[in-house]
Write a protein that holds these residues in place. Structure first.
Motif, PDB file in Angstrom:
ATOM      1  N   LYS A  89      49.810 -73.474  -7.044  1.00  0.00           N
ATOM      2  CA  LYS A  89      51.106 -74.053  -6.718  1.00  0.00           C
ATOM      3  C   LYS A  89      51.942 -73.061  -5.919  1.00  0.00           C
ATOM      4  O   LYS A  89      51.809 -71.842  -6.084  1.00  0.00           O
ATOM      5  CB  LYS A  89      51.856 -74.445  -7.990  1.00  0.00           C
ATOM      6  CG  LYS A  89      51.136 -75.455  -8.876  1.00  0.00           C
ATOM      7  CD  LYS A  89      51.047 -76.818  -8.218  1.00  0.00           C
ATOM      8  CE  LYS A  89      50.436 -77.848  -9.164  1.00  0.00           C
ATOM      9  NZ  LYS A  89      50.361 -79.186  -8.554  1.00  0.00           N
ATOM     10  N   ASN A 119      51.784 -78.403  -3.818  1.00  0.00           N
ATOM     11  CA  ASN A 119      50.362 -78.075  -3.884  1.00  0.00           C
ATOM     12  C   ASN A 119      50.058 -77.010  -2.829  1.00  0.00           C
ATOM     13  O   ASN A 119      50.259 -77.221  -1.642  1.00  0.00           O
ATOM     14  CB  ASN A 119      49.538 -79.339  -3.631  1.00  0.00           C
ATOM     15  CG  ASN A 119      48.046 -79.115  -3.796  1.00  0.00           C
ATOM     16  OD1 ASN A 119      47.576 -77.983  -3.866  1.00  0.00           O
ATOM     17  ND2 ASN A 119      47.285 -80.187  -3.863  1.00  0.00           N
ATOM     18  N   SER A 139      47.019 -75.646  -2.269  1.00  0.00           N
ATOM     19  CA  SER A 139      45.612 -75.626  -1.852  1.00  0.00           C
ATOM     20  C   SER A 139      45.507 -75.727  -0.333  1.00  0.00           C
ATOM     21  O   SER A 139      46.311 -76.417   0.310  1.00  0.00           O
ATOM     22  CB  SER A 139      44.851 -76.792  -2.490  1.00  0.00           C
ATOM     23  OG  SER A 139      44.961 -76.765  -3.892  1.00  0.00           O
TER      24      SER A 139
END
Length: 1023
Positions: free
Chosen positions: A885, A941, A943
């Protein structure tokens, strides 16, 4: 390849010799002569003991000794066959009395030479967890920083960007974070400790070896808890002079801008926000339709910037000496105007043998000049990047009538500075000169025993300059004088090492033993001087007529150590490594100054067992199991933390005469009983080769538990201390799994190699302080609350936030959200954010924070491939993370619509009575419901998947042969950071940063530097 026991070969050679004599082969005897030489490895030039040398088509042969030397009687015209386990068999006709032979390793990476502490070892004999990369595998990528080329390529090693600034470097974490202080690994370049390796040239690297577990790293004791990075620079080789030249030129541009409003859009949203609050509109927003696009502040500071790098290496040698000289130049202009970075590298490395004595040295000289952005002028814009996003587009860039020549904000708006004015009115630069010198002498006392004396010295001298011109920028920023501040710092390190190495092979038994004593001394000195009111154009302290400020300090630390290690192997099957180091550090009091750091590791080469070799074409062609346990230490705290600080020159007056007295006072508390952090590490793993070693896999599982974590425990300010004391008050655990794999093969002229890494790490705080201590961090904006929390039972720096549940769509929903008839959010209105009352007390505050995720990824990965056909080659590499995160601090400001600065483009779709299908709340100045509070609303997020490198090259073989007979010429085009697939809306999901670990995962966008995308062309010439 068939493996013969050494004793069997020795007996066979003697028997063959006597049989030849008895049979009376007089003709052979008349023509035979004595041939001698040394057998070495093509990879690194090291001698190969135990290699067999046989006369082809006969049973006559010998083996090389511990130094790779051999002697054999052979006739002229005969052919000698050289064989060794893990190496390609080589046949050479007898053509001289001295025949030194270089043989190449087989495809299996189990036969690679890796660097360990104070020595080297073949990977097949390795028992520890080590990640390794060769210098040849670090392709030219248009990067000025070596470590950025390593991202994702070493399993268990996290390499994060420290920002897009030229020369910013990276942050390296090995197997997660095992401490709450400085988590950087120990860096050694040719055996000498350095602060980092960001300033090294890629062209100078022979190999990089990362020691990850206790078995590998315990030989470095107290400094190894965060892992060890060993860098070996290139050496010369026996043979003719070799010249290598690399040139690269590229252009950079910003990879991702933040979407903000133009002038007309901003005025529209601002008016809506003022109307919702019942406040009069701003005069500058009165007529949105007439404003147009206004000033694009991001376009005003970002530019397409060139980068160029040049390196040349000259190397060579003979049987007794070798040398390598290199020089490099890097010039990288920043994508933010004015900023830039220049670096000059010079390296000299040589080695000479004379009888039993070998001497050598390495000298690395580096000078760096970095031009940085201002850090902010005290307003809420931050640095120029933050100000460019937040500056209202109605305002202009220049004002020829103003002092300094720049326009700025005025009226009842937030004090955000003109970012162009910041860049041109304040000049910040730093020049750093670095010296690394290493000299050693190695004496072979016997063929099996050597003594080595090693001297290392590093010195870093830096000068920082901050010059601010006088200005009036709008009505909110005024600086009436020219001011200059100059800082100078110097860090010197002296290292002395004495080591004894013993290496012996007897039959099936092989042993390497190491014993040593080391001494290290560090000195740091800092001086600062500043003066205000300088004349225009003069940048000298003495020219100032205003306030003068001076300061300075110095520290010293020492480390003395005893160390020992034994590496034992039986029949290339059973392996044992045991080591211990005892360190004494001046950073701890006399009662806790010394620490012991032992380790033990076992290995089993299953594929060398007879039962395994009897298998017919096994899928697993080579297999080794490893297990280790050990204790590592950490002393990375400031100097003198065990002793209370006394401030001198504290003056006071007494008596009716008000007489002045000079005194001193204690300014900080200290714990005299602080001691080493200790990290206990367990590791199990395997190294395997599949399909005749075309596919190689290394995998490890580890558990690290850190006791006596050194941390600053908060105490009340009323205690009178200016800082929190350092104590041993914590316990952490990291566990994880990592794997690296590569597959190489060919089909005719088509060659290919596919490789990848995968790493998974979990961390947990087991104990902290008194048991209930909480450490808060990550304040994402100038006015926001903290976003991370570290406490016992949870992860390090977990995100603990008030949870946003969505938007109130009606007054009925606001009224329905109550506790015993009392509104939980009494200031809310339709269009405001609904927050979760976690503790059920009927109000929203910090007691309602809940765990929302970790800044550490669930896993990290890298995937690359190298292809070649005829003269063409293609290299590509992808790298990414999953499950982490990121708290977007800049978005928290830009989507707030509560203060008078520019807003994000998403606010054009904010909630209105007609627009309910949005996640952006209503626009309202002063934000009575605190919609922009630090909450899960801004947690995103993190990622991503990034194509880090794409490179296409062509080798001009025929042209080179015509011109130079021997050599190489390759041209290429390369793209770095070509694209990133991510849901994160900030500048760059690869945050890194180099600040406190408690700020991890928090994107301080107001002080960021965006990532650049680079397209470059280059040429590599070898002669």
């Amino acid at each position: 390849m068939q493996t013969f026991p050494i004793g069997f070969l020795r007996n066979l050679s003697l028997l063959s010799f006597f049989l030849a004599c008895l049979l009376g082969h007089s003709a052979f005897a008349q023509q035979a002569s004595t041939i001698s030489g040394v057998v070495t490895s093509q990879d690194d030039g090291t001698a190969i003991p135990g290699a067999t040398v046989i006369i082809k088509n006969t049973s006559q042969g010998t083996i090389t000794d511990a130094n790779g030397k051999y002697t054999i009687h052979a006739a002229k015209g005969a052919t000698l066959v050289f064989k060794a386990v893990g190496y390609v068999t080589k046949e050479i006709p007898v053509n001289a009395p001295v025949m030194n032979v270089v043989i190449a390793t087989t495809a299996s990476n189990l036969n690679e030479i890796v660097v360990i502490g104070y020595g080297t070892v073949k990977k097949k004999d390795l028992t520890g967890a080590i990640a390794n990369i060769k210098g040849a595998d670090i392709a030219a990528q248009g990067q000025s920083d070596l470590t950025k080329t390593l991202q994702g390529k070493l399993p268990g090693v996290t390499i994060e960007s420290a920002g897009g600034n030229p020369g910013a470097g990276t942050r390296i974490l090995i197997r997660g974070v095992g401490t709450l202080g400085n988590a950087a690994p120990l860096y050694l370049v040719d055996g000498v400790p350095v602060a980092n390796i960001n300033n090294l040239s890629q062209a100078d690297i022979q190999s990089i070896d990362v020691l990850k577990d206790a078995s590998a790293a315990a030989i470095y004791g107290s400094r190894a808890a965060n892992g060890v990075v060993l860098v070996t620079t290139k050496s010369g080789r026996n043979g003719k002079v070799a010249i290598a030249f690399n040139a690269n030129y590229g252009v950079q541009h910003i990879a991702h801008e933040v979407s903000v409003l133009n002038a007309q859009q901003w005025a529209t949203v601002s008016n809506a926000a003022h109307d919702a609050a019942g406040l009069p509109r701003l005069d500058i927003a009165a007529n949105p339709a007439q404003l147009g696009k206004g000033t694009d502040w991001q376009d005003a500071i970002y530019k397409t910037a060139p980068i160029q790098q040049y390196d040349m290496t000259v190397s060579g040698g003979n049987a007794n000496s070798n040398y390598s000289f290199s020089g490099g130049y890097t010039n990288q202009q920043g994508i933010v105007d004015v900023t830039g970075y220049k670096r000059y590298n010079l390296r000299v490395k040589s080695e000479t043998k004379k009888g039993p004595l070998k001497i050598g040295e390495t000298v690395l000289l580096t000078q760096e000049k970095t031009i940085n952005m201002p850090g902010g002028w005290g307003g809420q814009g931050g640095d120029p990047v933050g100000s460019a996003a937040k500056m209202i587009p109605v305002f202009q860039i220049y004002d020829s009538t103003a002092i300094g020549g720049f326009a700025g904000a005025y009226g009842p708006v937030v004090n955000v500075a003109n970012p162009v004015a910041q860049l041109y009115l304040e000049s910040i630069d730093r020049v750093a000169s670095n010296v690394l010198a290493n000299a050693y002498a190695e004496l072979s006392i016997t063929p099996d025993l050597t003594y080595k004396l090693n001297f290392g010295y590093t010195s870093t001298f830096g000068t920082g300059t901050d010059y601010t011109r006088r200005y009036n920028v709008g009505t909110l920023f005024t600086h009436p004088t020219n001011d200059l501040g100059v800082s100078k710092d110097q860090t010197d390190l002296l290292l002395v090492e004495n080591t004894l190495n013993y290496s012996k092979t007897v039959g099936k038994h092989s042993i390497q033993a190491l014993a040593g004593y080391t001494y290290q001394k560090n000195n740091y000195t800092y001086l600062y001087s500043a003066r205000t009111d300088l004349p225009d154009g003069i940048k000298n302290i003495d020219a100032g007529a205003g306030i003068s400020t001076t300061g300075g300090n110095s520290t010293q630390s020492r480390l003395a150590s005893l160390l020992g290690r034994v590496i034992y192997a039986y029949d290339n099957r059973y392996l044992l490594t045991a080591s211990i180091r005892r360190d004494g550090s001046s950073r701890f009091g006399s009662a806790n100054r010394y620490g012991d750091f032992p380790s033990i590791a076992l290995g089993w080469n299953i594929s060398n067992e007879k039962f395994y070799q009897a298998l017919s074409n096994p899928v697993v062609s080579t297999l080794k199991l490893r297990a280790s346990y050990g204790v590592l230490g950490n002393q990375e705290i400031g100097d003198y933390q065990y002793s209370a600080a006394i401030a001198s020159n504290i003056n006071y007056v007494t008596g009716a005469a008000q007489q002045k007295w000079f005194g001193s006072i204690q300014t900080a508390f200290a714990d005299p009983n602080i001691k080493w952090e200790s990290t206990k590490t367990s590791n199990i793993g395997f190294d395997a080769g599949f399909l005749k070693d075309k596919l190689n896999v290394t995998a490890d599982y580890f558990v690290k538990t850190t006791d006596d974590v050194l941390l600053n425990v908060p105490i009340p300010g009323s205690a009178g201390s200016v800082s929190n004391p350092v104590v041993n008050a914590g316990k952490l655990r990291n566990s994880g799994f990592e794997v690296g794999a590569s597959y190489a093969d060919h089909a005719g002229k088509f060659n290919y190699n596919v490789y990848g890494t995968f790493s998974l790490v979990r961390n947990k705080v087991l104990e902290l302080g008194t048991g209930s201590q909480q450490i808060f961090g990550g304040q994402p904006t100038h006015h926001g609350a903290s976003s991370t929390l570290t406490e016992a039972g949870g992860p390090i720096t977990g995100f603990y936030l008030i949870k946003a549940l969505g938007i109130f769509q009606s007054q009925e929903e606001v009224n329905a959200y109550n506790k015993s008839g009392q509104l939980i959010q009494p200031n809310a209105a339709p269009g405001d954010i609904k927050f979760y009352d976690k503790n059920g007390d009927g109000q929203i505050n910090d007691q309602d924070k809940v765990y929302m995720g970790s800044p550490f990824p669930s896993f990290e990965y890298g995937l690359g491939f190298n292809l070649s056909y005829a003269h063409f080659d293609l290299n590509a590499y992808f790298q990414g993370t999953h499950g982490n995160k990121i708290y977007n601090g800049l978005r928290q400001d830009l989507e707030s619509m509560s203060l008078e600065f520019n807003y994000a483009a998403s606010t054009m779709h904010a909630w209105t009575p007609q627009n309910h299908g949005t996640t952006v709340p209503r626009a309202v100045i002063n934000d009575p419901n605190f919609n922009d509070r630090t909450s899960s609303r801004f947690l995103e997020n993190g990622s991503y998947l990034r194509m880090r490198t794409l490179q296409i090259g062509y080798t001009f073989t025929d042209l080179v042969k015509k011109r130079w007979n021997d050599g190489s010429l390759r041209a290429y085009v390369s793209a770095d950071n070509l694209f990133t697939i991510t849901k994160y809306t900030g500048f760059n999901p690869d945050l890194g940063r180099t600040g406190s670990i408690f700020d991890r995962g928090v994107d301080f966008g107001h002080v960021a530097y965006p990532l650049a995308r680079t397209i470059s062309v280059g040429v590599q010439i070898g002669l």
